[in-house]
Scaffold this motif. Sequence first.
Motif, short mmCIF file in Angstrom:
data_model
loop_
_atom_site.label_atom_id
_atom_site.label_comp_id
_atom_site.label_asym_id
_atom_site.label_seq_id
_atom_site.Cartn_x
_atom_site.Cartn_y
_atom_site.Cartn_z
N MET A 70 1.02 -0.85 -0.09
CA MET A 70 -0.10 0.07 -0.03
C MET A 70 0.82 1.14 0.20
N SER A 73 1.48 3.76 -3.45
CA SER A 73 0.30 4.94 -3.89
C SER A 73 1.29 6.48 -2.75
N GLN A 319 -8.69 0.26 -5.50
CA GLN A 319 -7.40 -0.26 -4.41
C GLN A 319 -5.77 -0.68 -4.60
N HIS A 320 -5.54 -0.82 -3.34
CA HIS A 320 -4.15 -2.21 -3.96
C HIS A 320 -4.13 -2.28 -2.43
N GLY A 322 -1.38 -4.83 0.11
CA GLY A 322 -0.25 -4.77 0.70
C GLY A 322 0.46 -6.32 1.45
N HIS A 330 -4.96 -3.85 3.16
CA HIS A 330 -5.92 -3.61 1.67
C HIS A 330 -6.88 -2.57 2.40
#
Length: 508
Positions: A70, A73, A319-320, A322, A330
Amino acid sequence: MSAGIATEHLAAQACEAMAERLDAATLRRSPASIAAVTCRGEVVAVRTHGEPRRDGAPTTPGTVFRIASMSKSFLAATALSLRDEGLLDLYAPIENYVPEAAAARFDGRSARITIDMLLSNRSGLAEDNPWGDEHLGESRESIGALVGEGLTLSAAPATEYQYSNVGQSLVGRAIEAVTGRPVEDVIRERMLDPLGLADTRASAGLYPAGADLAHGFRTFDDGESFAPEPYVGTGALGCIGSLFSTVSDIAAWMEFLGSAFDADAGDGVLSAASRRELQTAHTLIAPALSQFTDRELDGAGYGYGLVVEHDRRFGRIVQHAGGLPGFSSHMRWHPATGIGVVVFGNSDQFGAGGIAGAVLHDVLGRIDAPAAVVRPWPQTVAAARRVDELLRAGRTDAWDEMGPLARNVLRDVPGAVRTRRLLAALDETGEPVADAPSFETRVISATDASALRWTVPCRTGVLVCDVRMMGLHTPVVQSIDVQVAGSTGRKPRDESPRVTDHHRVVLG
């Protein structure tokens, strides 16, 4: 609260969705976990479980977990802030900033890779998650030496999606080259501090003694037993996966990014245009990949440090995930409503992404969330009103008065043909009723600001009307369609379901 959603109703639906998805079989996969539903930067419902250090102390809403990838970002947002100031060129070869990267090769030949390609995971560098996890703490000198020996590309640059941690870490090296500062400090100074994200830090050692930090654990028997997993160090690859954070800080981060799509989005720490750029797909991701198989998507792609989904019902979702040994994380949000979900677990088998995806989808469905909020141009609304007035007045041959018309309108379908088709439709539906509700209440949807769909109630049926404008300095009508509605009374017969059916239209 956005989109007319009451806080109490959203919180109730969120609690029910989390209770259903965080069942005993799921929770057993991690010693501790936390899931939160957020709206416009605020946590509206939270569910905690277990002991983050297995020492008797329970997980709290403020427990700090490692968020792993994450972090990308934050790296991407920092890169764009430097780009906006003219310090970083996203389209320049990466070797302009990281000379060692000039040794990269594809098919035996030198390869031109840009920061844009690296941020959007289409540099041609091969997927390297397992390798990256183990090398997160390597020194800049050792990784620099590996890069300088020559990275071998598995695809031509700018052609395919491949998730490269090493590639994105090169963006960190570029940031250091233009600022003369460690990239972790630049991220803190440009993003974390201005946004007040005090609980988000680059390593465990930056928290005070006794801080509520979750420790990492691993299980190889579905939660029957857990083994402690020491924190992977923070080194040359740290900028792509080292951050720790809390659900409240990530709620604020998701709002900072997602609010860029609001009509009144401000610039502040990073311009709204650049925040939207982060959340726009630059590289196609095949929806058949395992991370998408549980959802119905029209498409998916990688933006800058973020994954962008186009959900068949709810539209844009960003979204991302981790994942590192000992942790699963997430974040995902729905820009149209400002609703998001954050899930952390301190086991890499927890599956935070699947949980977060299911919870967000459940919550959006429970509140019948709009897929997007569209504000048509005043000219679009004016043209639609004019068409509506003439149709309801029985002016079936007044096509040249439904203007201003682009010249293609009556060439594409001549007025006489349009009249014949309209009369055939009215044979089915009967004449428009005299006491129809107001135009505003009959608006159904809009694909974007240039288009509008509404209904005309008739004696024995319904007409569905569409206008679409051409965006000149003074927009003009480029198409008018009038069709008989199907059984729902909201769509033409035989038209397949579309995500635009769920757009919420704001007039005026």
